[in-house]
Design an enzyme around this catalytic site. Structure first.
Site, PDB file in Angstrom:
ATOM      1  N   GLU A  16       0.811  -1.238   0.000  1.00 56.71           N
ATOM      2  CA  GLU A  16       0.000   0.000   0.000  1.00 56.71           C
ATOM      3  C   GLU A  16       0.838   1.279   0.000  1.00 56.71           C
ATOM      4  OE1 GLU A  16      -2.741  -0.485   3.249  1.00 56.71           O
ATOM      5  OE2 GLU A  16      -3.541  -2.353   2.427  1.00 56.71           O
ATOM      6  N   GLU A  21      -6.292 -10.463  -1.537  1.00 56.02           N
ATOM      7  CA  GLU A  21      -7.070 -10.263  -0.304  1.00 56.02           C
ATOM      8  C   GLU A  21      -8.563 -10.191  -0.613  1.00 56.02           C
ATOM      9  OE1 GLU A  21      -5.667  -7.000   2.120  1.00 56.02           O
ATOM     10  OE2 GLU A  21      -3.562  -7.469   1.717  1.00 56.02           O
TER      11      GLU A  21
HETATM   12  O1  G3I Z   1      -6.496  -9.594  19.038  1.00 53.83           O
HETATM   13  C1  G3I Z   1      -6.985  -8.340  19.493  1.00 53.83           C
HETATM   14  C2  G3I Z   1      -8.017  -8.540  20.552  1.00 53.83           C
HETATM   15  O2  G3I Z   1      -7.420  -9.180  21.663  1.00 53.83           O
HETATM   16  C3  G3I Z   1      -8.577  -7.174  20.936  1.00 53.83           C
HETATM   17  O3  G3I Z   1      -9.614  -7.358  21.858  1.00 53.83           O
HETATM   18  C4  G3I Z   1      -9.117  -6.466  19.717  1.00 53.83           C
HETATM   19  C5  G3I Z   1      -9.606  -5.048  20.036  1.00 53.83           C
HETATM   20  O4  G3I Z   1      -9.396  -4.159  18.986  1.00 53.83           O
HETATM   21  O5  G3I Z   1      -8.083  -6.345  18.759  1.00 53.83           O
HETATM   22  C6  G3I Z   1      -7.601  -7.597  18.319  1.00 53.83           C
HETATM   23  O6  G3I Z   1      -6.621  -7.402  17.370  1.00 53.83           O
HETATM   24  C7  G3I Z   1      -6.978  -6.851  16.114  1.00 53.83           C
HETATM   25  C8  G3I Z   1      -6.569  -7.840  15.046  1.00 53.83           C
HETATM   26  O7  G3I Z   1      -6.813  -7.281  13.780  1.00 53.83           O
HETATM   27  C9  G3I Z   1      -7.301  -9.200  15.151  1.00 53.83           C
HETATM   28  O8  G3I Z   1      -8.658  -9.029  14.927  1.00 53.83           O
HETATM   29  C10 G3I Z   1      -6.222  -5.547  15.928  1.00 53.83           C
HETATM   30  O9  G3I Z   1      -6.685  -4.605  16.861  1.00 53.83           O
HETATM   31  C11 G3I Z   1      -6.434  -5.043  14.528  1.00 53.83           C
HETATM   32  O10 G3I Z   1      -5.603  -3.902  14.301  1.00 53.83           O
HETATM   33  C12 G3I Z   1      -6.049  -6.115  13.510  1.00 53.83           C
HETATM   34  O11 G3I Z   1      -6.423  -5.629  12.269  1.00 53.83           O
HETATM   35  C13 G3I Z   1      -5.820  -6.242  11.127  1.00 53.83           C
HETATM   36  C14 G3I Z   1      -5.397  -5.091  10.209  1.00 53.83           C
HETATM   37  O12 G3I Z   1      -4.996  -5.605   8.945  1.00 53.83           O
HETATM   38  C15 G3I Z   1      -4.218  -4.318  10.790  1.00 53.83           C
HETATM   39  O13 G3I Z   1      -3.092  -5.119  10.881  1.00 53.83           O
HETATM   40  C16 G3I Z   1      -6.883  -7.114  10.460  1.00 53.83           C
HETATM   41  O14 G3I Z   1      -7.107  -8.280  11.253  1.00 53.83           O
HETATM   42  C17 G3I Z   1      -6.404  -7.560   9.081  1.00 53.83           C
HETATM   43  O15 G3I Z   1      -7.437  -8.238   8.422  1.00 53.83           O
HETATM   44  C18 G3I Z   1      -6.027  -6.316   8.292  1.00 53.83           C
HETATM   45  O16 G3I Z   1      -5.545  -6.745   7.036  1.00 53.83           O
HETATM   46  C19 G3I Z   1      -5.266  -5.718   6.079  1.00 53.83           C
HETATM   47  C20 G3I Z   1      -4.036  -6.157   5.301  1.00 53.83           C
HETATM   48  O17 G3I Z   1      -2.970  -6.393   6.184  1.00 53.83           O
HETATM   49  C21 G3I Z   1      -3.640  -5.116   4.245  1.00 53.83           C
HETATM   50  N1  G3I Z   1      -4.782  -4.808   3.392  1.00 53.83           N
HETATM   51  C22 G3I Z   1      -6.023  -4.431   4.073  1.00 53.83           C
HETATM   52  C23 G3I Z   1      -6.426  -5.522   5.082  1.00 53.83           C
HETATM   53  C24 G3I Z   1      -7.744  -5.172   5.729  1.00 53.83           C
HETATM   54  O18 G3I Z   1      -7.641  -4.003   6.467  1.00 53.83           O
END
Ligand code: G3I
Length: 393
Positions: free
Chosen positions: A185, A301
């Site tokens: 990105e 994705e």
């Molecule tokens: O595991 C914790 C949980 O313990 C907590 O209660 C909760 C509260 O917010 O957060 C949980 O973690 C989250 C995690 O996803 C698992 O669900 C993080 O906050 C959250 O930031 C994380 O988001 C991920 C995001 O990227 C940022 O890294 C998403 O799962 C993931 O699907 C998303 O993926 C991105 C790709 O990397 C790049 N392209 C877009 C795509 C979608 O946004």
């Protein structure tokens, strides 16, 4: 004076009403346009019939294509039915959190001088145990950086930090990785730069060459992995996505001219029916332009965000399936497309649940399996796209 103020007050009140009326007229016409788009997408007579028997990975493999999904350790370690569905359907696994600098329960970089590989190793072992290819995501991204990053990194130490990160992480898994999303990105034309690059922390400290540097370091650390530039917003016929496609092509051209070791473009394909116009010929042209540079293409994705779709599950699933099949049958016609990865496999664990919920709070349905791990029409749609795809050589 009072009289004048009253007149001005009245004028701005009327002006305010006028602009409110204009705004609501724009909102109404946007909603009407979206409704029309959605109605046009729903065809109750469309069938999603498939021959029985083969899994998605098997149907893809018959055509020389790889199918897989993203998943995280939290779901895979606690939900046997999900783990089984991943193993049954997927040829490649993409750790959704574990190879990022920090995300969810996985923090690969707790501090500038420490690495914690426990979660990334767990995912690598899962892939190995179940004979899945492993696709790693991602080394350089503006998101999911630890809080120490911006406080610590500057133009004097950034290159050293990047080199240390790539050498340590990439070498650890060298030979076991199908493909690396080296940079994720990096395009954002709205940021106003001539080269279309996003104003990220990496760009600020290293300049535009950070992308080339990251690819060179990765190639040196793992000469076998396919090195990918990955981005979103490349799918639709809108002025902003046209600008993104143009900027991506320019970036790829610049990299190829420099001799940067880049092998593929990752197109995320987070689709949003009803919001934007899909134009297969524009997408085909973009894919041809990328392929003509000698690059492979991966759909990295994919999901179908159902925020704007009717609540009725039958109608919603039918539209979502149609979107999957229309998109995939278009992109799979291009033989440079070697893989299709959905961002999750079951609606139970889609990131869309948190990041793009429906306003009516109905559970979202963006993926091929429902929350009970049952096939949806979207599964059939993906299967059909593989069944009808031309065979890669
Ligand atoms: O595991 C914790 C949980 O313990 C907590 O209660 C909760 C509260 O917010 O957060 C949980 O973690 C989250 C995690 O996803 C698992 O669900 C993080 O906050 C959250 O930031 C994380 O988001 C991920 C995001 O990227 C940022 O890294 C998403 O799962 C993931 O699907 C998303 O993926 C991105 C790709 O990397 C790049 N392209 C877009 C795509 C979608 O946004």
């Amino acid at each position: 004076m009072n009289q004048k103020r009253r007149l001005i007050g009245r004028r701005s009140f009327l002006f305010g009403l006028g602009s409110l009326a204009t705004m609501s007229a724009v909102a109404t016409s946007k909603a009407a346009y979206q409704n029309q788009q959605i109605q046009a997408l729903d065809n109750p007579n469309r069938n999603f019939i498939i021959s029985e028997g083969l899994s998605l990975k098997e149907r893809a493999a018959k055509k020389g294509i790889i199918y897989g999904a993203a998943a995280h350790n939290i779901a895979l370690s606690s939900d046997a039915s999900y783990a089984a569905a991943i193993v049954q359907n997927c040829g490649v696994l993409v750790p959704e959190l574990e190879f990022k600098w920090t995300a969810g329960n996985a923090t690969l970089r707790p501090s500038p001088d420490r690495f914690d590989f426990s979660k990334a190793d767990w995912m690598a072992n899962f892939a190995k145990t179940h004979s899945l290819l492993l696709r790693a995501h991602t080394l350089v991204w503006h998101d999911s950086l630890p809080t120490w990053f911006d406080k610590t990194v500057n133009s004097h130490n950034a290159a050293q930090l990047l080199e240390n990160h790539i050498q340590t992480v990439v070498k650890r898994y060298a030979g076991k990785i199908h493909s690396w999303d080296v940079v994720n990105e990096a395009i954002q034309p709205e940021d106003g730069r001539n080269d279309g690059l996003r104003m990220t922390s990496w760009l600020k400290v290293l300049g535009q060459n950070y992308i080339d540097l990251a690819f060179r370091l990765t190639a040196a650390a793992d000469p076998k992995a396919l090195l990918v530039y990955n981005d979103f917003g490349l799918d639709y016929d809108t002025p902003d996505q046209e600008a993104r496609r143009t900027a991506v092509l320019k970036l790829l051209e610049r990299l190829r001219t420099k001799g940067t070791p880049i092998h593929a473009l990752g197109i995320q394909a987070h689709l949003s029916p009803g919001e934007k116009k899909f134009n297969p010929s524009k997408l085909r042209k973009f894919l041809q332009d990328v392929a003509s540079m000698g690059l492979k293409i991966m759909i990295t994705e994919m999901d179908v965000v159902d925020k704007k779709l009717p609540i009725d599950v039958k109608v919603r699933d039918r539209i979502i399936a149609g979107v999957y099949e229309d998109y995939l049958s278009t992109v799979l016609d291009e033989k440079a497309v070697i893989a299709v990865i959905t961002w999750g496999l079951s609606d139970r664990y889609s990131y869309v649940n948190e990041s793009q919920p429906r306003s009516d709070r109905a559970p979202v349905r963006p993926l091929p399996l429902d929350a009970q791990m049952q096939h949806k029409l979207a599964w059939n749609a993906i299967a059909r796209a593989f069944d009808h795809a031309p065979k890669r050589n």
